[in-house]
Design a protein around this motif. Structure first.
Motif, mmCIF file in Angstrom:
data_model
loop_
_atom_site.group_PDB
_atom_site.id
_atom_site.type_symbol
_atom_site.label_atom_id
_atom_site.label_comp_id
_atom_site.label_asym_id
_atom_site.label_seq_id
_atom_site.Cartn_x
_atom_site.Cartn_y
_atom_site.Cartn_z
ATOM 1 N N GLY A 168 -51.179 -14.120 4.719
ATOM 2 C CA GLY A 168 -50.063 -14.305 5.645
ATOM 3 C C GLY A 168 -48.742 -13.926 5.015
ATOM 4 O O GLY A 168 -47.895 -13.294 5.651
ATOM 5 N N GLN A 169 -48.561 -14.295 3.739
ATOM 6 C CA GLN A 169 -47.309 -13.916 3.071
ATOM 7 C C GLN A 169 -47.217 -12.398 2.929
ATOM 8 O O GLN A 169 -46.165 -11.822 3.151
ATOM 9 N N MET A 170 -48.305 -11.757 2.566
ATOM 10 C CA MET A 170 -48.282 -10.296 2.431
ATOM 11 C C MET A 170 -47.891 -9.634 3.753
ATOM 12 O O MET A 170 -47.087 -8.696 3.774
ATOM 13 N N THR A 171 -48.453 -10.136 4.841
ATOM 14 C CA THR A 171 -48.125 -9.598 6.167
ATOM 15 C C THR A 171 -46.656 -9.837 6.488
ATOM 16 O O THR A 171 -45.943 -8.925 6.927
ATOM 17 N N ALA A 172 -46.192 -11.053 6.259
ATOM 18 C CA ALA A 172 -44.789 -11.371 6.516
ATOM 19 C C ALA A 172 -43.867 -10.548 5.610
ATOM 20 O O ALA A 172 -42.784 -10.127 6.029
ATOM 21 N N ASN A 173 -44.301 -10.299 4.360
ATOM 22 C CA ASN A 173 -43.508 -9.464 3.442
ATOM 23 C C ASN A 173 -43.300 -8.078 4.034
ATOM 24 O O ASN A 173 -42.191 -7.530 4.011
ATOM 25 N N LEU A 174 -44.387 -7.490 4.520
ATOM 26 C CA LEU A 174 -44.287 -6.154 5.104
ATOM 27 C C LEU A 174 -43.349 -6.151 6.304
ATOM 28 O O LEU A 174 -42.547 -5.229 6.471
ATOM 29 N N LEU A 175 -43.454 -7.175 7.129
ATOM 30 C CA LEU A 175 -42.555 -7.278 8.275
ATOM 31 C C LEU A 175 -41.110 -7.455 7.823
ATOM 32 O O LEU A 175 -40.204 -6.817 8.362
ATOM 33 N N LEU A 176 -40.905 -8.322 6.856
ATOM 34 C CA LEU A 176 -39.554 -8.565 6.361
ATOM 35 C C LEU A 176 -38.964 -7.297 5.771
ATOM 36 O O LEU A 176 -37.839 -6.920 6.096
ATOM 37 N N ILE A 177 -39.739 -6.639 4.942
ATOM 38 C CA ILE A 177 -39.228 -5.430 4.285
ATOM 39 C C ILE A 177 -39.025 -4.310 5.308
ATOM 40 O O ILE A 177 -37.991 -3.653 5.325
ATOM 41 N N GLY A 178 -39.997 -4.104 6.167
ATOM 42 C CA GLY A 178 -39.918 -2.995 7.114
ATOM 43 C C GLY A 178 -39.023 -3.259 8.306
ATOM 44 O O GLY A 178 -38.026 -2.578 8.524
ATOM 45 N N VAL A 179 -39.363 -4.273 9.066
ATOM 46 C CA VAL A 179 -38.656 -4.529 10.319
ATOM 47 C C VAL A 179 -37.249 -5.066 10.061
ATOM 48 O O VAL A 179 -36.273 -4.558 10.632
ATOM 49 N N ALA A 180 -37.141 -6.073 9.214
ATOM 50 C CA ALA A 180 -35.817 -6.651 8.962
ATOM 51 C C ALA A 180 -34.887 -5.621 8.326
ATOM 52 O O ALA A 180 -33.714 -5.529 8.696
ATOM 53 N N ALA A 181 -35.397 -4.839 7.393
ATOM 54 C CA ALA A 181 -34.562 -3.805 6.776
ATOM 55 C C ALA A 181 -34.089 -2.804 7.818
ATOM 56 O O ALA A 181 -32.933 -2.375 7.811
ATOM 57 N N ARG A 182 -34.965 -2.449 8.739
ATOM 58 C CA ARG A 182 -34.597 -1.504 9.803
ATOM 59 C C ARG A 182 -33.507 -2.086 10.691
ATOM 60 O O ARG A 182 -32.553 -1.411 11.047
ATOM 61 N N PHE A 183 -33.647 -3.369 11.066
ATOM 62 C CA PHE A 183 -32.629 -3.995 11.895
ATOM 63 C C PHE A 183 -31.293 -4.097 11.164
ATOM 64 O O PHE A 183 -30.240 -3.887 11.760
ATOM 65 N N LEU A 184 -31.340 -4.425 9.875
ATOM 66 C CA LEU A 184 -30.100 -4.497 9.098
ATOM 67 C C LEU A 184 -29.420 -3.132 9.024
ATOM 68 O O LEU A 184 -28.206 -3.022 9.222
ATOM 69 N N MET A 185 -30.197 -2.093 8.776
ATOM 70 C CA MET A 185 -29.626 -0.741 8.695
ATOM 71 C C MET A 185 -29.085 -0.305 10.056
ATOM 72 O O MET A 185 -28.017 0.322 10.127
ATOM 73 N N SER A 186 -29.769 -0.622 11.131
ATOM 74 C CA SER A 186 -29.286 -0.283 12.472
ATOM 75 C C SER A 186 -27.968 -0.988 12.768
ATOM 76 O O SER A 186 -27.062 -0.399 13.359
ATOM 77 N N ALA A 187 -27.867 -2.241 12.364
ATOM 78 C CA ALA A 187 -26.629 -2.990 12.588
ATOM 79 C C ALA A 187 -25.480 -2.381 11.795
ATOM 80 O O ALA A 187 -24.352 -2.284 12.299
ATOM 81 N N ILE A 188 -25.760 -1.953 10.574
ATOM 82 C CA ILE A 188 -24.723 -1.299 9.767
ATOM 83 C C ILE A 188 -24.260 -0.018 10.455
ATOM 84 O O ILE A 188 -23.063 0.232 10.599
ATOM 85 N N GLU A 189 -25.202 0.785 10.901
ATOM 86 C CA GLU A 189 -24.861 2.042 11.585
ATOM 87 C C GLU A 189 -24.100 1.785 12.871
ATOM 88 O O GLU A 189 -23.148 2.498 13.190
ATOM 89 N N GLN A 190 -24.499 0.770 13.613
ATOM 90 C CA GLN A 190 -23.820 0.429 14.860
ATOM 91 C C GLN A 190 -22.369 0.045 14.574
ATOM 92 O O GLN A 190 -21.460 0.483 15.277
ATOM 93 N N ALA A 191 -22.155 -0.766 13.560
ATOM 94 C CA ALA A 191 -20.790 -1.171 13.212
ATOM 95 C C ALA A 191 -19.966 0.023 12.749
ATOM 96 O O ALA A 191 -18.805 0.167 13.123
ATOM 97 N N ARG A 192 -20.563 0.880 11.946
ATOM 98 C CA ARG A 192 -19.829 2.066 11.461
ATOM 99 C C ARG A 192 -19.481 2.999 12.612
ATOM 100 O O ARG A 192 -18.387 3.549 12.666
ATOM 101 N N THR A 193 -20.398 3.179 13.549
ATOM 102 C CA THR A 193 -20.137 4.027 14.716
ATOM 103 C C THR A 193 -19.017 3.433 15.555
ATOM 104 O O THR A 193 -18.112 4.144 15.996
ATOM 105 N N ARG A 194 -19.061 2.124 15.767
ATOM 106 C CA ARG A 194 -18.023 1.444 16.531
ATOM 107 C C ARG A 194 -16.667 1.599 15.854
ATOM 108 O O ARG A 194 -15.655 1.829 16.509
#
Length: 186
Positions: free
Chosen positions: A143-169
């Motif tokens: 379960g931790q390995m699965t959550a790690n992959l989600l945290l690294i992949g999905v959360a990182a993607r959302f963080l990067m999208s938020a950064i790009e959104q703020a920079r575009t704004r």
């Protein structure tokens, strides 16, 4: 005289200090709070609730990043507060499972050992000196390995999208700038 770089450095130092303070408080709680309960269904529910809390924290932080004047700094602070909480949730759970069922891991886990094991699983290093032996421990590690992959992949993607959104704004001219001296169109 331009105070921008000096202000930026102060804001960066404050963000780093807030992240370090949050980590220090979480570590102090991990080592000082009594963890003498057994690993039960309530423990699993607590872990799931904790992961849900980390998820909600990240969602809230992503929205703050998207509106921030300094989105990269805000993202760094988000990781600096969310990641220690996530890791300590698993370390606490491993510690409790080992103390409830001593044969769950290849060796007895102290709090430091449980944190070390959590970090080796998170970083995918897997030194092999500590390994899960019981089925519940293996399921938890999976379960931790699965959550790690989600945290690294999905959360990182959302963080990067938020950064790009703020920079575009920030780069987009405001309505006042675009319509300077002209009446607004309907």
């Amino acid at each position: 005289m331009d105070k921008g770089p000096s202000r930026s450095r102060r804001e960066s130092r404050r963000a780093i200090l807030r992240s370090l303070l949050a980590t220090a408080i979480l570590l102090a709680a991990y080592y000082l709070l009594p963890l003498d309960s057994a690993f039960t269904t309530e423990t699993v529910l607590g872990l799931v609730g904790g992961i849900a809390a980390v998820t909600l924290l990240l969602i809230w932080q992503v929205s703050k990043i998207a509106r921030s004047q300094r989105p990269r700094l805000r993202a760094m602070e988000a990781v600096g507060t969310s990641l220690p909480l996530y890791l300590l949730l698993f370390a606490t759970t491993y510690y409790l499972i080992e103390h409830s069922a001593p044969a769950s891991f290849s060796e007895t886990l102290s709090r430091s050992d449980a944190l070390y094991f959590t970090m080796t699983v998170f970083s995918t290093v897997g030194f092999g000196d500590i390994s899960p032996r019981s089925e519940p421990a293996r399921l938890l590690v999976t379960g931790q390995m699965t959550a790690n992959l989600l945290l690294i992949g999905v959360a990182a993607r959302f963080l990067m999208s938020a950064i790009e959104q703020a920079r575009t704004r920030q780069q987009r001219p405001s309505a006042d700038d675009r319509n300077e001296g002209t009446p607004d169109a309907l």
